[in-house]
Design an enzyme around this catalytic site. Structure first.
Site, short mmCIF file in Angstrom:
data_model
loop_
_atom_site.label_atom_id
_atom_site.label_comp_id
_atom_site.label_asym_id
_atom_site.label_seq_id
_atom_site.Cartn_x
_atom_site.Cartn_y
_atom_site.Cartn_z
N HIS A 308 0.85 -1.19 0.00
CA HIS A 308 0.00 0.00 0.00
C HIS A 308 0.89 1.23 0.00
CE1 HIS A 308 -3.00 2.95 1.38
NE2 HIS A 308 -3.90 2.10 0.92
N ASP A 366 -8.06 -4.42 -0.52
CA ASP A 366 -8.56 -4.85 -1.82
C ASP A 366 -8.39 -6.34 -2.05
OD1 ASP A 366 -9.24 -2.21 -2.78
OD2 ASP A 366 -7.09 -1.83 -2.89
#
Length: 427
Positions: A308, A366
């Site tokens: 991320h 996700d």
């Protein structure tokens, strides 16, 4: 000794070139470079704003090293497991969790404004049925700027809050209608007997010729998705909304700009990319090959759903989504899902691999959300639209915050110019 300026503590400590150092309530300090150009004829250079605090905000805090996400100071794990979405929305928009009467009043306001104007519904017929839902949402939300002449003085607190409520209230209907229109099914209206998440489900999947019975397990799952995606500090779409707002633009236009930014595959489209990757992998026995390819810098393959931009630890939202996905799959009799089996094994292998540990590549939110949405019946083209429904609360919270910060002014980044120097046309 320090002094307080607005909500920022200005330290007596300065940088060697005399720039003030600012302190927030938690997190890294910031160098105040506002006078740098005037005093020293220098700009700061920070492509992508990776090390730049573009604003002051009291809404969301992320500690990427610790894997911590706070909404108004509350850990996301506590909010996601102990609160409903309306409570979290109230917290983000107004700063505090609502008391019982406040929550009832907030939900009543949502119900008061959740219908779409009949002329807005007619806009859907101007789009091709195969249009991407996000394309439709950008157009429809932007078009709302032409409505609601009763409250368009956005210098007034009352009109600001009415616009914010309208956006949060109408977004589930706007997103659901983009789906039902695409499959040729009549658009369903909100049902004020249902909560926010349940209402979204019935507008998405209900048929006009039969009653829709909300599955409480699925309703709680979509509520979890909404809470986990409601805000995430100064991400690309939120920064876009704030920049548009700094010009004084209509709030509906500001949120439309956020939807357009969220549509990007590097932002809101990541869970769809993860699902495609898992489908391509096919089964857990191919994971060693996939991990080998992911570690090969000469191989164009990229492992989606790991790492991320902010987190350098396990994304706190990922574990919550993973557990919710397991619960929903078991509830639906899909506990033997090949996609889930592949995802779980991929996570296990990666978290035990020195390469991923060294580079701090952990699963993000996700990684599992696409599996969850697919199991609940959402087509992959709707994944980002669901994200947009959730993130609307964050967008309007930042819009309200900026409108209430005196003296912010219009955002105007500078550049490091690398083009031709002064030249003239030939005579």
């Amino acid at each position: 000794m320090t002094k307080q300026y607005a909500n920022i503590v200005v330290s007596d400590t300065q940088t060697p070139n005399g720039l003030p150092i600012l302190k927030g309530s938690i997190g890294p300090d910031a160098v105040d470079v506002r006078t740098l150009l005037g005093r020293q004829n220098l700009l700061t250079y920070d492509p992508g704003f990776r090390s730049t605090a573009s604003c002051e905000s009291a809404i969301t805090y992320i500690d990427g090293e610790a894997g911590q996400l706070l909404y108004r100071g509350y850990p996301i794990e506590e909010l996601a497991t102990r609160c409903g979405f309306s409570e979290v929305a109230h917290l983000l928009m107004y700063g505090e969790l609502p008391a019982s009467e406040q929550l009832s009043g907030f939900q009543c306001k949502i119900n008061e404004y959740n219908l779409l104007h009949d002329q807005v519904l007619s806009f859907y017929h101007g789009f091709r049925r195969d249009a991407h839902p996000m394309a439709v949402m950008v157009g429809v939300v932007g078009a709302l700027s032409a409505f609601y002449q009763d409250s368009q003085d956005y210098s007034r607190d009352e009109d600001q809050h009415k616009a914010a409520i309208r956006l949060v209230a109408k977004m589930p209907a706007i997103a659901a209608a983009s789906y039902t229109y695409s499959i040729g099914r009549p658009i369903r209206h909100p049902d004020n007997n249902l909560d926010y998440a349940s209402n979204f489900l019935q507008m998405m999947f209900g048929k006009p010729n039969e009653p829709y019975h909300v599955d409480p397990v699925l309703a709680r799952a979509i509520e979890m998705i909404f809470i986990l995606h409601a805000d995430h500090e100064q991400n690309a779409s939120t920064s876009t909304v704030r920049m548009a707002a700094s010009s004084g633009a209509n709030p509906f236009a500001c949120v439309a700009s956020g939807i357009a930014t969220l549509w990007g595959p590097a932002h809101g489209g990541a869970n769809e990319a993860v699902l495609t990757m898992l489908e391509d992998i096919g089964s857990p026995d191919r994971i060693p090959e996939i991990v080998r390819r992911a570690k090969d810098k000469n191989d164009p393959f990229r492992l989606m759903g790991f790492g991320h931009r902010v987190y350098r630890n396990y994304d706190p939202r990922a574990a919550l989504i993973r557990d919710t996905t397991r619960q929903v799959l078991a509830h639906l009799g899909m506990e033997n899902s090949p996609l889930m089996a592949t995802a779980l094994e991929l996570e296990r292998v990666a978290l035990e691999d020195d390469y991923f540990i060294e580079k701090k590549l952990y699963p993000n939110v996700d990684f599992y959300s696409g599996i969850l949405l697919r199991a609940m019946g959402f087509p992959s083209r709707m994944f980002t639209a669901v994200f947009a429904v959730a993130r609307t609360v964050g967008w309007v919270s930042h819009w309200l915050e900026l409108k209430q910060q005196a003296g912010h002014g219009i955002d105007r980044p500078r550049q490091l110019y690398t083009g031709p120097t002064l030249r003239h046309l030939d005579k």
